[in-house]
Design an enzyme around this catalytic site. Structure first.
Site, PDB file in Angstrom:
ATOM      1  N   GLU A   1      63.459 -33.766 -47.101  1.00 51.11           N
ATOM      2  CA  GLU A   1      64.578 -34.040 -46.197  1.00 51.11           C
ATOM      3  C   GLU A   1      64.917 -35.536 -46.157  1.00 51.11           C
ATOM      4  O   GLU A   1      65.924 -35.931 -45.603  1.00 51.11           O
ATOM      5  CB  GLU A   1      64.286 -33.497 -44.786  1.00 51.11           C
ATOM      6  CG  GLU A   1      63.065 -34.072 -44.088  1.00 51.11           C
ATOM      7  CD  GLU A   1      61.732 -33.412 -44.512  1.00 51.11           C
ATOM      8  OE1 GLU A   1      61.623 -32.954 -45.664  1.00 51.11           O
ATOM      9  OE2 GLU A   1      60.801 -33.408 -43.678  1.00 51.11           O
ATOM     10  N   ARG A   2      64.036 -36.368 -46.778  1.00 48.21           N
ATOM     11  CA  ARG A   2      64.313 -37.816 -46.754  1.00 48.21           C
ATOM     12  C   ARG A   2      65.356 -38.226 -47.793  1.00 48.21           C
ATOM     13  O   ARG A   2      66.082 -39.194 -47.604  1.00 48.21           O
ATOM     14  CB  ARG A   2      63.037 -38.591 -47.058  1.00 48.21           C
ATOM     15  CG  ARG A   2      61.949 -38.416 -46.020  1.00 48.21           C
ATOM     16  CD  ARG A   2      60.929 -39.527 -46.205  1.00 48.21           C
ATOM     17  NE  ARG A   2      59.700 -39.287 -45.471  1.00 48.21           N
ATOM     18  CZ  ARG A   2      59.575 -39.421 -44.162  1.00 48.21           C
ATOM     19  NH1 ARG A   2      60.618 -39.760 -43.439  1.00 48.21           N
ATOM     20  NH2 ARG A   2      58.413 -39.199 -43.575  1.00 48.21           N
TER      21      ARG A   2
ATOM     22  N   GLU B   1      44.517 -42.023 -48.961  1.00 50.29           N
ATOM     23  CA  GLU B   1      45.716 -42.411 -49.709  1.00 50.29           C
ATOM     24  C   GLU B   1      46.608 -43.248 -48.782  1.00 50.29           C
ATOM     25  O   GLU B   1      47.007 -42.782 -47.711  1.00 50.29           O
ATOM     26  CB  GLU B   1      46.463 -41.158 -50.172  1.00 50.29           C
ATOM     27  CG  GLU B   1      47.708 -41.483 -50.986  1.00 50.29           C
ATOM     28  CD  GLU B   1      48.481 -40.239 -51.417  1.00 50.29           C
ATOM     29  OE1 GLU B   1      48.726 -39.355 -50.571  1.00 50.29           O
ATOM     30  OE2 GLU B   1      48.856 -40.169 -52.603  1.00 50.29           O
TER      31      GLU B   1
ATOM     32  N   CYS C   1      52.454 -40.857 -57.071  1.00 46.29           N
ATOM     33  CA  CYS C   1      51.157 -40.176 -57.012  1.00 46.29           C
ATOM     34  C   CYS C   1      50.261 -40.661 -58.142  1.00 46.29           C
ATOM     35  O   CYS C   1      49.064 -40.419 -58.121  1.00 46.29           O
ATOM     36  CB  CYS C   1      51.334 -38.676 -57.084  1.00 46.29           C
ATOM     37  SG  CYS C   1      51.949 -38.164 -58.675  1.00 46.29           S
TER      38      CYS C   1
ATOM     39  N   SER D   1      51.822 -34.077 -49.990  1.00 47.45           N
ATOM     40  CA  SER D   1      50.534 -34.590 -49.521  1.00 47.45           C
ATOM     41  C   SER D   1      49.483 -33.474 -49.528  1.00 47.45           C
ATOM     42  O   SER D   1      49.820 -32.290 -49.452  1.00 47.45           O
ATOM     43  CB  SER D   1      50.700 -35.166 -48.122  1.00 47.45           C
ATOM     44  OG  SER D   1      51.218 -34.165 -47.272  1.00 47.45           O
TER      45      SER D   1
HETATM   46  P1  NAD Z   1      54.889 -34.273 -47.698  1.00 45.30           P
HETATM   47  O1  NAD Z   1      53.654 -33.456 -47.855  1.00 45.30           O
HETATM   48  O2  NAD Z   1      55.134 -34.920 -46.383  1.00 45.30           O
HETATM   49  O3  NAD Z   1      56.190 -33.382 -48.008  1.00 45.30           O
HETATM   50  C1  NAD Z   1      56.326 -32.631 -49.190  1.00 45.30           C
HETATM   51  C2  NAD Z   1      57.239 -31.448 -48.927  1.00 45.30           C
HETATM   52  O4  NAD Z   1      56.641 -30.606 -47.945  1.00 45.30           O
HETATM   53  C3  NAD Z   1      58.613 -31.826 -48.371  1.00 45.30           C
HETATM   54  O5  NAD Z   1      59.588 -30.983 -48.938  1.00 45.30           O
HETATM   55  C4  NAD Z   1      58.467 -31.587 -46.879  1.00 45.30           C
HETATM   56  O6  NAD Z   1      59.679 -31.258 -46.267  1.00 45.30           O
HETATM   57  C5  NAD Z   1      57.510 -30.405 -46.840  1.00 45.30           C
HETATM   58  N1  NAD Z   1      56.690 -30.392 -45.626  1.00 45.30           N
HETATM   59  C6  NAD Z   1      56.260 -31.449 -44.894  1.00 45.30           C
HETATM   60  N2  NAD Z   1      55.531 -31.035 -43.853  1.00 45.30           N
HETATM   61  C7  NAD Z   1      55.486 -29.688 -43.915  1.00 45.30           C
HETATM   62  C8  NAD Z   1      54.865 -28.674 -43.117  1.00 45.30           C
HETATM   63  N3  NAD Z   1      54.149 -28.970 -42.053  1.00 45.30           N
HETATM   64  N4  NAD Z   1      55.025 -27.386 -43.488  1.00 45.30           N
HETATM   65  C9  NAD Z   1      55.739 -27.057 -44.576  1.00 45.30           C
HETATM   66  N5  NAD Z   1      56.363 -27.971 -45.357  1.00 45.30           N
HETATM   67  C10 NAD Z   1      56.222 -29.280 -45.043  1.00 45.30           C
HETATM   68  O7  NAD Z   1      54.861 -35.361 -48.878  1.00 45.30           O
HETATM   69  P2  NAD Z   1      55.863 -36.584 -49.114  1.00 45.30           P
HETATM   70  O8  NAD Z   1      55.565 -37.647 -48.109  1.00 45.30           O
HETATM   71  O9  NAD Z   1      57.241 -36.130 -49.277  1.00 45.30           O
HETATM   72  O10 NAD Z   1      55.375 -37.077 -50.562  1.00 45.30           O
HETATM   73  C11 NAD Z   1      54.314 -37.966 -50.769  1.00 45.30           C
HETATM   74  C12 NAD Z   1      53.031 -37.244 -51.128  1.00 45.30           C
HETATM   75  O11 NAD Z   1      53.232 -36.458 -52.291  1.00 45.30           O
HETATM   76  C13 NAD Z   1      51.897 -38.186 -51.470  1.00 45.30           C
HETATM   77  O12 NAD Z   1      50.708 -37.686 -50.898  1.00 45.30           O
HETATM   78  C14 NAD Z   1      51.826 -38.130 -52.983  1.00 45.30           C
HETATM   79  O13 NAD Z   1      50.567 -38.446 -53.535  1.00 45.30           O
HETATM   80  C15 NAD Z   1      52.179 -36.714 -53.218  1.00 45.30           C
HETATM   81  N6  NAD Z   1      52.636 -36.497 -54.580  1.00 45.30           N
HETATM   82  C16 NAD Z   1      51.816 -35.823 -55.435  1.00 45.30           C
HETATM   83  C17 NAD Z   1      52.194 -35.610 -56.739  1.00 45.30           C
HETATM   84  C18 NAD Z   1      51.301 -34.855 -57.676  1.00 45.30           C
HETATM   85  O14 NAD Z   1      51.779 -34.426 -58.722  1.00 45.30           O
HETATM   86  N7  NAD Z   1      50.038 -34.665 -57.353  1.00 45.30           N
HETATM   87  C19 NAD Z   1      53.436 -36.082 -57.184  1.00 45.30           C
HETATM   88  C20 NAD Z   1      54.266 -36.763 -56.288  1.00 45.30           C
HETATM   89  C21 NAD Z   1      53.845 -36.955 -54.982  1.00 45.30           C
END
Ligand code: NAD
Length: 499
Positions: free
Chosen positions: A177-178, A384, A282, A227
């Site tokens: 959503e960001r 992290e 990541c 995350s």
């Molecule tokens: P986030 O977990 O906050 O959000 C990811 C997605 O989940 C978004 O679409 C968000 O709307 C949704 N979401 C958030 N809270 C939720 C909930 N309670 N229930 C259901 N859905 C929910 O992550 P972010 O801040 O957008 O991204 C950064 C994170 O992603 C970092 O931890 C990074 O390491 C990780 N990441 C991992 C990889 C990989 O391949 N391992 C790649 C890119 C990013």
């Protein structure tokens, strides 16, 4: 008036109907630049219904014709790459050059997925018994969902959508959503490329939308990136509702510097890998592990000197090495970790807090930050941070250095800098991490290999992109056929065998 974003359903934009919205910021200024609708459960179910209706026809379209749509899509994205990069940069905060990289790495996987006619081939065994042949085929799953993070708003949706669509599925994307504008623009380009309506959909939303996708039996598979706590909870939820799931989480990537390494090269590599994209990758390196005190002292002084020359700025500033972090909450979290690191006793050599960019005082800027003498118990090592903070953990020996990433909770990426082939080989074979770089600081595998971390960085059996993506987005059917040509055996009541 603030710009109102939409969903994208059945080949067209659709206004939000829930009455719930989230603000979308420009992190370089701290100002709200748009509002994104947060879908209700009913809206999500309608998207799924639409996708399910479209999917049957798409699955019947032969793979070569499907691949042609992907080819046209790649061309269209390339034609519109400058516009997409600016859109991406303004919502995410990464520089334009870096935004182009985000788009390109996504396109690489769509290009790989154009090999669907080959990748979807099954196996065939002739005459396994009298008149008996066996063959297998890969069939699409149906409607599949992608739930993606803010930090690669082009690349990760394309890593998922490219193979899923090429394999004959309909795809429902729930982007972050960001920064939802790039996924919405990509949806328009899919339609322009000739993808049938309903095959690529964007539903914006929060937990309500995600839970609805996970509960709905018409969604057959979920690909998540974000995350670790959310990755794990989505994996568990998907298991309860009987869905295939691959959920990728957070990271803490180490770069080991052996005494024989070229320390200038290692310092330059660390700079880009730790601070590029403000550390919001990541695969960013957040831990440097020099081996031996001499290596550590020299490396740290080289890093300190180079960090002094870095420029943080507005994401559209072509001189900036990196831009702001994505949100005020991210800025506060990162500054909180810097304060915690000081309190825990690490040496704060460069403090990025309080950086101001002239003219953009409301932006979410954190400067490059360097900690030395970090130890494994400290929160800045264990957790992290996801910001431009590099921690140095000094090791005495190769074994000590190898144990650090191997014993860490996360296991996404790791790298070693050395001139010694034996050491590099030993490290690559023994380290308990999914993606390894040898004199390569960010070892994101190319599109035709697979991407995936170990331990708390990934839940599920198959990786993203490469051949695994086609395994994930298809189910295998095996056919055993017999054309008896007049053989008369009568009824048999024993288990058939090859004997
Ligand atoms: P986030 O977990 O906050 O959000 C990811 C997605 O989940 C978004 O679409 C968000 O709307 C949704 N979401 C958030 N809270 C939720 C909930 N309670 N229930 C259901 N859905 C929910 O992550 P972010 O801040 O957008 O991204 C950064 C994170 O992603 C970092 O931890 C990074 O390491 C990780 N990441 C991992 C990889 C990989 O391949 N391992 C790649 C890119 C990013």
């Amino acid at each position: 008036m603030t710009k109102q974003l939409t969903h994208y359903v059945g080949g067209a934009h659709r206004e939000g109907a829930s009455g719930r919205y989230a603000d979308v910021y420009n992190p370089s200024t701290g100002q709200v630049q748009a509002q994104v609708p947060l879908a209700s459960a009913d809206e999500v179910r309608e998207v799924i219904a639409n996708a399910a209706k479209a999917q049957a026809g798409w699955a019947e379209t032969n793979p070569q014709k499907r691949a042609r749509v992907l080819h046209r899509f790649v061309d269209l994205v390339n034609e519109n790459a400058d516009e997409l990069a600016e859109l991406l940069s303004l919502e995410h905060g990464k520089t334009i050059a870096d935004a182009h990289g985000d788009i390109q790495r996504g396109l690489d996987v769509v290009e790989f997925a154009t090999a669907a006619p080959h990748l979807l081939k099954g196996e065939y065994s002739d005459a396994v018994g009298t008149g008996i042949d066996v063959y297998s085929m890969r069939q699409p799953l149906g409607v599949v969902a992608g739930i993606t993070p803010f930090n690669f708003p082009a690349m990760i949706p394309l890593w998922k959508a490219g193979p899923a669509i090429a394999a004959g599925n309909a795809f429902v994307l729930k982007p972050s959503e960001r920064d939802p504008s790039v996924p919405l623009r990509l949806a328009e380009l899919w339609t322009e490329a000739g993808l049938p309506d309903g095959i690529f959909n964007v539903v914006n939303g929060d937990k309500e939308a995600v839970d609805t996708l996970l509960d709905d039996p018409r969604i057959k598979a979920v690909g998540f990136v974000g995350s670790t706590p959310i990755a794990q909870s989505i994996y568990e939820h998907a298991a309860r509702t009987g869905k295939r799931a691959q959920c990728f989480g957070g990271a803490k990537n180490h770069l080991i510097i052996m005494p024989d390494a070229d320390l200038d090269q290692a310092a330059d590599a660390l700079l880009g890998a730790a601070f590029g994209s403000a550390g919001e990758r990541c695969m960013a390196i957040s831990v440097a592990v020099p081996v031996g005190q001499q290596t550590a002292d020299t490396l740290v002084s080289k890093l300190q000197e180079r960090i002094g020359g870095l420029k943080v700025g507005h994401s559209l500033d072509p001189q900036a090495d990196f831009g702001p972090v994505v949100a005020k909450s991210a800025l506060e979290r990162i500054e909180g970790y810097i304060a915690a690191g000081e309190k825990e006793g690490a040496s704060l050599l460069v403090d990025g807090r309080g950086v101001k960019v002239e003219g953009y005082e409301g932006g979410y800027f954190v400067g490059a930050t360097l900690f030395d003498h970090v130890t494994p118990e400290m929160s800045i090592y264990r957790e992290e941070i996801f910001g431009p903070v590099l921690t140095v953990v000094r090791a005495e020996t190769f074994e000590e250095a190898l144990a650090l990433p191997s014993n860490h909770e996360f296991g996404n990426g790791v790298a070693i800098y050395t001139r010694d082939g034996d050491t590099a080989r030993e490290f690559a074979r023994r380290v308990e991490v999914g993606m390894v770089g040898v004199n390569v600081p960010i070892p994101v595998p190319i599109a035709y290999y697979t991407f995936g971390g170990w331990k708390a960085s990934g839940f599920g059996d198959l990786n993203q992109h490469g051949p695994d993506a086609f395994r994930f987005y298809t189910k295998t059917k095996t056919v055993t056929s017999r054309w008896p040509s007049g053989i008369k055996e009568g009824a048999s009541f024993v288990m058939p065998t090859g004997n």
